[in-house]
Structures are given as structure tokens and as C-alpha cells.
Design a protein around this motif. Structure first.
Motif, short mmCIF file in Angstrom:
data_model
loop_
_atom_site.label_atom_id
_atom_site.label_comp_id
_atom_site.label_asym_id
_atom_site.label_seq_id
_atom_site.Cartn_x
_atom_site.Cartn_y
_atom_site.Cartn_z
N HIS A 2 17.10 39.34 37.20
CA HIS A 2 18.35 39.58 37.69
C HIS A 2 18.52 39.97 38.98
CE1 HIS A 2 20.08 39.20 33.52
NE2 HIS A 2 18.73 39.76 33.25
N HIS A 3 19.32 39.18 39.84
CA HIS A 3 19.55 39.61 41.14
C HIS A 3 20.88 40.01 41.54
CE1 HIS A 3 15.61 37.30 41.18
NE2 HIS A 3 16.54 36.27 40.31
N LEU A 4 21.05 41.00 42.54
CA LEU A 4 22.38 41.63 42.67
C LEU A 4 22.59 41.38 44.22
CD1 LEU A 4 25.24 43.19 42.19
CD2 LEU A 4 23.74 45.22 42.49
N THR A 5 23.49 40.66 44.64
CA THR A 5 23.90 40.38 45.84
C THR A 5 24.99 41.24 46.28
OG1 THR A 5 23.11 38.00 46.06
CG2 THR A 5 24.31 38.58 47.75
N LEU A 6 24.57 42.21 47.52
CA LEU A 6 25.67 43.09 48.05
C LEU A 6 26.49 42.33 49.30
CD1 LEU A 6 23.18 46.23 47.38
CD2 LEU A 6 25.24 45.55 45.97
N PHE A 7 27.40 42.68 49.24
CA PHE A 7 28.28 42.31 50.31
C PHE A 7 28.55 43.39 51.29
CE2 PHE A 7 32.56 42.28 52.61
CZ PHE A 7 32.31 41.38 53.47
N ILE A 8 27.78 43.32 52.42
CA ILE A 8 27.76 44.26 53.56
C ILE A 8 28.43 43.68 54.81
CG2 ILE A 8 26.27 45.46 54.85
CD1 ILE A 8 25.67 45.77 52.16
N GLU A 9 29.71 44.16 54.98
CA GLU A 9 30.79 43.72 56.00
C GLU A 9 29.97 43.99 57.28
OE1 GLU A 9 35.38 43.35 56.75
OE2 GLU A 9 34.59 45.34 56.06
N ASN A 10 29.96 42.82 58.24
CA ASN A 10 29.30 42.94 59.53
C ASN A 10 27.70 43.16 59.33
OD1 ASN A 10 31.24 42.10 61.41
ND2 ASN A 10 32.38 44.12 60.94
N GLY A 11 27.23 43.46 58.25
CA GLY A 11 25.84 43.49 58.00
C GLY A 11 25.46 45.00 58.25
N ARG A 12 26.41 45.95 58.70
CA ARG A 12 26.16 47.26 59.26
C ARG A 12 25.92 48.12 58.12
NH1 ARG A 12 24.31 48.66 64.38
NH2 ARG A 12 25.91 47.33 65.09
N ILE A 13 24.64 48.70 57.87
CA ILE A 13 24.26 49.55 56.83
C ILE A 13 24.38 51.03 57.30
CG2 ILE A 13 22.74 50.38 55.30
CD1 ILE A 13 21.88 47.45 54.63
N LEU A 14 25.31 51.74 57.21
CA LEU A 14 25.43 53.19 57.63
C LEU A 14 26.13 53.86 56.75
CD1 LEU A 14 24.97 54.95 60.28
CD2 LEU A 14 27.27 54.07 60.89
N ASP A 15 26.12 55.07 56.60
CA ASP A 15 26.98 56.01 55.65
C ASP A 15 28.30 56.25 56.51
OD1 ASP A 15 25.18 56.25 53.86
OD2 ASP A 15 24.26 58.14 54.39
N TYR A 16 29.35 55.82 55.83
CA TYR A 16 30.59 55.82 56.24
C TYR A 16 31.26 57.07 55.38
CZ TYR A 16 29.87 51.41 58.62
OH TYR A 16 29.35 50.53 59.48
N LYS A 75 34.59 37.94 52.33
CA LYS A 75 33.37 37.72 51.91
C LYS A 75 32.85 36.42 52.83
CE LYS A 75 33.59 39.39 47.11
NZ LYS A 75 33.82 38.96 45.91
N ASN A 76 33.81 35.59 53.31
CA ASN A 76 33.42 34.62 54.05
C ASN A 76 33.76 34.64 55.54
OD1 ASN A 76 32.47 32.30 52.13
ND2 ASN A 76 33.97 33.12 50.94
N ASN A 103 23.62 35.39 56.03
CA ASN A 103 25.37 35.80 56.05
C ASN A 103 25.44 37.31 56.21
OD1 ASN A 103 26.56 33.24 55.84
ND2 ASN A 103 25.78 33.28 53.98
N GLN A 104 24.26 38.15 56.40
CA GLN A 104 24.18 39.67 56.90
C GLN A 104 24.29 40.24 55.38
OE1 GLN A 104 27.62 39.34 59.65
NE2 GLN A 104 26.24 39.72 61.17
N ASN A 105 24.05 39.72 54.30
CA ASN A 105 24.20 40.51 52.86
C ASN A 105 22.90 40.68 52.66
OD1 ASN A 105 26.92 40.33 52.80
ND2 ASN A 105 26.96 38.22 52.31
N LEU A 106 22.85 41.74 51.50
CA LEU A 106 21.55 42.00 50.96
C LEU A 106 21.25 41.93 49.50
CD1 LEU A 106 19.01 43.91 51.64
CD2 LEU A 106 20.17 45.83 50.77
N ILE A 107 20.17 41.32 49.12
CA ILE A 107 20.13 41.01 47.77
C ILE A 107 18.84 41.75 46.91
CG2 ILE A 107 19.43 39.19 46.12
CD1 ILE A 107 20.12 36.92 48.09
N VAL A 108 19.41 42.46 46.13
CA VAL A 108 18.29 43.41 45.25
C VAL A 108 17.73 42.41 44.20
CG1 VAL A 108 18.15 45.37 44.00
CG2 VAL A 108 19.85 45.30 45.64
N ALA A 109 16.64 41.68 44.42
CA ALA A 109 15.95 40.78 43.88
C ALA A 109 14.92 41.00 42.85
CB ALA A 109 15.53 39.76 44.68
#
Length: 572
Positions: free
Chosen positions: A357-371, A431-432, A396-402
Motif C-alpha cells: 500500500h502507498h500513501l501520497t501525502l499532500f505537502i502544500e508548496n513542498g515545505r516540510i516544517l513544523d507549523y 491539490k492542483n 508535484n512537491q508531494n511525498l509518497i510513503v511507499a
């Protein structure tokens, strides 16, 4: 190249070359005096040619433009630092690698973030000079480098993530890796400078040449029907052709590119040309010789016209193709049929044919930070600590947990939800939509992009809701300058920064990513382009054909003319 391995010009052998050609010629195969600059603690930056040369090692010198005026008042130089872009063919990264880059970003970068980019890799931002060498050595210790992710070379090779068809994706990914390795510079400058490697003499670069390429060069491997890598934004593309789920070869597309210069009609975005089909055994040879022809025929006098797209338009696509065939000893066959139907990521869970199973996480702007309300970085770290598969960064700047086993799905999903990595309220429009980094770190930025996008999307969502099409979306991209990083020149609505709060608005791309948009409004702010979009969306909703996307609608209605041949149509 000439006999003495120096640059020549097919356009005019006696023309004066751009200064970058001198820089590369005198660099001792990309070494320059970078080591000397590293020891100079009086400045946080790199001087003279080294400012450009570090790009070949995957770094750009930047400063925080938000605080530049205050530092100037204090008679201080700008807060110089570097951005590093890693080389990750196909965007695949292991959990242990993720944990290492997470730790470095937290402890050694000014911003603490990991930035997923449209080049299907990650970037560190805000690394100060005393930490640069440590950064490279940390990456090397976990099997990562940043060789040739910037500069006049073939950059990080993209590959469709496509986790569902796992066998086909694995084959495509392996070719992306092989192409990346085959086209890398041969110089050992990177290891010598950053990894304290043994000094070795470099006498030639057999593929790239001693002065490397005339301009940056981008390559992809893509699996239809998904065009997430936006093939028409790239110089060289290998479109996978499968037979009964088995990869048999590639259609080769050459000459795409999106960068342009405001006010210069000799620059324009351009789609790639389909040269034809090749079988797998010819892949590396064709890659090498598309690069070698561009190396020898590309414009080394005017860098604004140095990309492969201009070489094809100058000499003709047929002549370029024939030269590739001659050098490679391979004839292109007739293109095999394929179709792109979409280019977005499938956010959420999907199951592959292998049962994983593969989970695609939407990361707005690709910026991974603790908000404050969504600790994204902590969430990714916690997933990496238990994950048994890999991560896949998308174009598309997202991250898949594959590669998640069924029994671990609920645990991974709960971590993601607890940390804001899953938000069911995110609309298709959000998302687009995509933006480049822009201000405050990019020195080329003319307007906001990454920081502006979330609010702009909210306003566009409001327009869609007003016209009762909240479930629909428009491919929206915002960039701070016309250099093409956020791929706005393949959007249905593309905003290209012209000045603070001002954008050129382009309309008419499509959802498949196979059409360049055209200028609709020039140098305008929200007060102009949002009401214009409001009116156009209203027309689209009331007069659209079945399943007609916004970009197709504005072309059909003549709101903007279709760009068929960029050289003649884009500025017309």
C-alpha cells in the motif's frame, strides 16, 4: 567540441563567447578556488567565479532578502548562505536517509525545513558557510550527493512515481538511475573539495566536454498515462512503452523548456518534439548523443538562447535528430502510441499490484516544517522511524510513503493525521496548485510565489464555490520570475512575477500538460486578475462542453489563441 577540447560555436566560430564559457574553461574541471573561499571567514559567501562554480556541486548562494535592507543599514553584508539540491534520481529516498536529512535541517540550517521541489528531490535552505562541508559529508555517509543538480550539466533525472504498477515503475526507475549516472561529470572535484577525497588529475570530460554544456539540461523518464513530470518542461524525455506490463523501450522527446525573459521576444517556452521509438538497449547511447549534439551545437554566445529548445529551432528538429542518429549509430523507429490523461498525484491510499500500500501525502508548496497547528516535519520523522518501505518525492512537491504492508496502514495513517499530513478538507483546487520558492531566498524573484499561493488558492476556491463548481479545479501555478521553476508555462492559469504584487497572467494550458499557455493580462495585481478570473470561470461553467477543462475552454472560445508553434505563436 574543437580538437583541443575547447568550446566552439556552430553558429559563428569567431563569435565572442558568454563569460560562463571562460569561467568553465579556467575552472580546472569545476574546482576553481572553492577550497580557498571555504577558508575565508571574513565573508559568508563565495567570490568571483566560485559563486557560479558551486552550482555544479548542487548549491546556489543566496541571502535572506527580507532582512537585507536592515543589514545594509548596519553596514553588514547580506546574510549569505547556500541552498543545496540533492541528486535523487526518481525521487526515491530510504527512511534512514530521511532521518539523517531531517536531523541536519533541524540542527544546521537557518530555516529548519526540508523543501520538496519540482525536480523530484529535496533542498536544504539557509546553510551557512561553516556547515557546508559537514552537510556534504553527512549526505555522503547515507549514500546521497548533490553532484550536477545545478549548472550547465544534466540535472536530477525525474521519473514517474507510479507506485501501483510496481514492476514497471521499478524498471523505469532503474533506467532513470542509469541515465543519471551515465551523464554525470567525470571530474572528481566534488569528492576532493567536500569529502576530502584524494586529488586526481582530470584530463577530459568524454560526454560533457571540458566546458560542459551551453546551458542547464533536464531529463525525465515517464510512464503514461501520468505526466506528473511535465515532459514538455524538459530537454530530454524517455516515455515508457510497455507490452503486457513489461517495458520494451521508449519514445524519445527532445527540446522542451519553459524559461523565458520578460520583454525578450527571442525567448519563449516550448514543447518537446517526439523523435521516435528506441528499444531499451539503445537508451544510454541515445541519451549520450542528444547531450553531445546539444553540447556541440548549442549557443555558447547568448545564454538566453542556449537551451536545447533553441538549438532545435535554430537548426531544425530534423537536422538535430539526424545528427543524433549518426553519432549513436541508431535509427529512431516510428513513435509508439501513448496518451497522457493526467499529471496530478493520487492523494491518499492506493494498493499496488504487489499487494503493498502507498500513501501520497499532500505537502502544500513542498515545505516540510513544523507549523503551530500542523507539525509536518515531526510527522514525517515519526513515520520514517517505523516505515519498512521507502519514500518517493514527486515532481508535484508531494511525498509518497511507499511499500506499506497492510498491517501497518492504520499506524502510518494515524501518525499522518495526528500531524496534519492528511487533511480531508483539502480541495482538488489546492491539490492542483503549485508555486516556486521565490522570496525571500531566491535572488531572481520579482514577486511572491510560495508564500502567496495558499491565500491565492483560497480566493480561487471562493470563485469556484461562487459558480457552483467547488469539486472541479483549474491547474494553477505561480512563479516569482520567468525562469520556469514552478512550471507555470504548462498551467491552465499561470502567474509569472513581474514586480512586487504584479504578475503576467497566462491562460490556455491543459490538464494533460501538453500545451503552452498564452499571455492574457500583463503586469497586473489581484485587483485586476481575480475579477477577470471570476468572469471567465462564470463563462466556463455556463458554456463548457462535457468534461471540458478551463484551458480547453478559453482556447475554444478564442479568449486566447492556441500556441501551436512557440517560436511563431507565443509572442504573436
Amino acid at each position: 567540441m574543437s580538437k583541443d577540447n575547447k568550446p566552439n560555436s556552430k553558429l559563428d566560430p569567431n563569435a565572442k563567447f558568454a563569460d560562463n564559457e571562460r569561467l568553465k574553461t579556467q575552472s580546472n574541471f569545476l574546482r576553481g578556488t572553492i577550497n580557498t573561499d571555504l577558508k575565508d571567514q571574513l565573508t559568508g559567501g563565495f567570490t568571483a567565479d566560485n559563486f557560479q562554480l558551486i552550482r555544479f556541486h548542487g548549491m546556489y548562494q543566496q541571502d535572506d532578502r527580507d532582512i537585507r535592507p536592515e543589514r545594509t543599514k548596519q553596514k553588514l553584508e547580506p546574510l549569505q548562505n547556500v541552498m543545496l539540491r540533492a541528486r535523487m534520481p526518481g525521487g526515491i529516498i530510504k527512511p534512514e536517509q530521511w532521518l539523517a536529512i531531517d536531523k541536519f535541517a533541524q540542527e544546521k540550517s537557518m530555516y529548519g525545513s526540508i523543501r520538496l521541489t519540482t525536480r523530484q528531490t529535496f533542498q536544504f535552505h539557509g546553510v551557512l558557510k561553516p556547515n557546508i562541508k559537514e552537510m556534504h559529508q553527512m549526505l555522503n555517509s547515507v549514500g546521497i550527493d548533490s553532484i550536477a543538480t545545478a549548472g550547465d550539466v544534466n540535472r536530477n533525472v525525474l521519473c514517474t512515481t507510479n507506485p501501483v504498477e510496481s514492476q514497471l515503475h521499478q524498471e523505469a526507475y532503474e533506467w532513470a538511475t542509469k541515465i543519471s549516472e551515465h551523464l554525470l561529470p567525470h571530474t572528481k572535484a566534488y569528492a576532493e573539495i567536500w569529502l576530502n577525497g584524494e586529488k586526481t588529475e582530470t584530463t577530459q570530460e568524454p560526454i560533457l566536454g571540458s566546458t560542459y554544456l551551453p546551458r542547464k539540461f533536464k531529463t525525465t523518464v515517464t510512464i503514461p498515462p501520468n505526466n506528473e513530470v511535465d515532459v514538455h518542461a524538459n530537454d530530454l524525455n524517455f516515455v515508457a512503452i510497455a507490452d503486457n506490463g513489461k517495458l520494451v523501450g521508449f519514445n524519445v522527446l527532445v527540446g522542451g523548456g519553459l524559461a523565458m525573459t520578460h520583454g525578450d521576444v527571442n525567448t519563449y517556452p516550448r514543447k518537446a518534439d517526439d523523435f521516435g521509438f528506441i528499444s531499451l538497449e539503445h537508451t544510454l547511447k541515445i541519451a549520450e548523443h542528444v547531450v553531445s549534439v546539444q553540447r556541440d551545437w548549442g549557443n555558447r554566445v547568448n545564454r538566453k538562447n542556449a537551451k536545447t529548445k533553441y538549438t532545435l529551432d535554430t537548426f531544425g528538429a530534423d537536422a538535430f535528430k539526424a545528427e543524433v542518429e549518426k553519432r549513436a549509430g541508431v535509427q529512431f523507429e516510428e513513435s509508439r502510441p501513448y496518451e497522457f490523461t493526467h499529471r496530478g498525484d493520487r492523494i491518499g491510499w492506493v494498493e499496488g499490484i504487489d499487494g503493498k500500500h502507498h500513501l501520497t501525502l499532500f505537502i502544500e508548496n513542498g515545505r516540510i516544517l513544523d507549523y503551530p497547528d500542523k507539525p509536518l516535519k515531526t510527522g514525517c520523522r515519526k513515520i520514517a522511524q517505523i516505515h519498512q518501505g521507502d519514500f518517493r518525492m514527486t515532481a508535484n512537491q508531494n511525498l509518497i510513503v511507499a511499500g506499506v504492508p497492510a498491517e501497518q496502514k492504520s499506524v502510518v495513517e494515524q501518525i499522518a493525521r495526528d500531524h496534519g499530513l492528511i487533511n480531508d478538507a483539502h480541495t482538488a483546487q489546492r491539490k492542483n496548485s503549485m508555486a516556486c520558492v521565490s522570496l525571500p531566498t531566491c535572488p531572481l524573484a520579482m514577486a511572491e510565489a510560495e508564500r502567496y499561493l495558499p491565500d491565492l488558492v483560497t480566493k480561487v476556491e471562493g470563485l469556484l464555490e461562487k459558480h457552483d463548481v467547488s469539486d472541479d479545479n483549474i491547474i494553477l501555478r505561480v512563479v516569482g520570475c520567468p525562469n520556469g521553476c514552478g512550471r507555470a508555462m504548462l498551467a491552465e492559469v499561470g502567474l509569472v512575477g513581474k514586480g512586487l504584487g504584479k504578475y503576467n497572467v497566462y491562460l490556455g494550458g491543459n490538464r494533460e500538460g501538453t500545451r503552452v499557455p498564452k499571455l492574457y493580462l500583463e503586469n497586473v495585481g489581484e485587483d485586476v486578475y481575480l475579477p477577470a478570473l471570476d468572469e471567465l470561470i462564470g463563462q466556463w461553467v455556463s458554456d463548457r462542453q462535457t468534461d471540458e477543462c478551463f484551458g480547453d475552454f478559453v482556447i475554444r472560445k478564442g479568449i486566447v489563441a492556441e500556441v501551436k508553434v512557440s517560436k511563431t505563436d507565443f509572442h504573436a
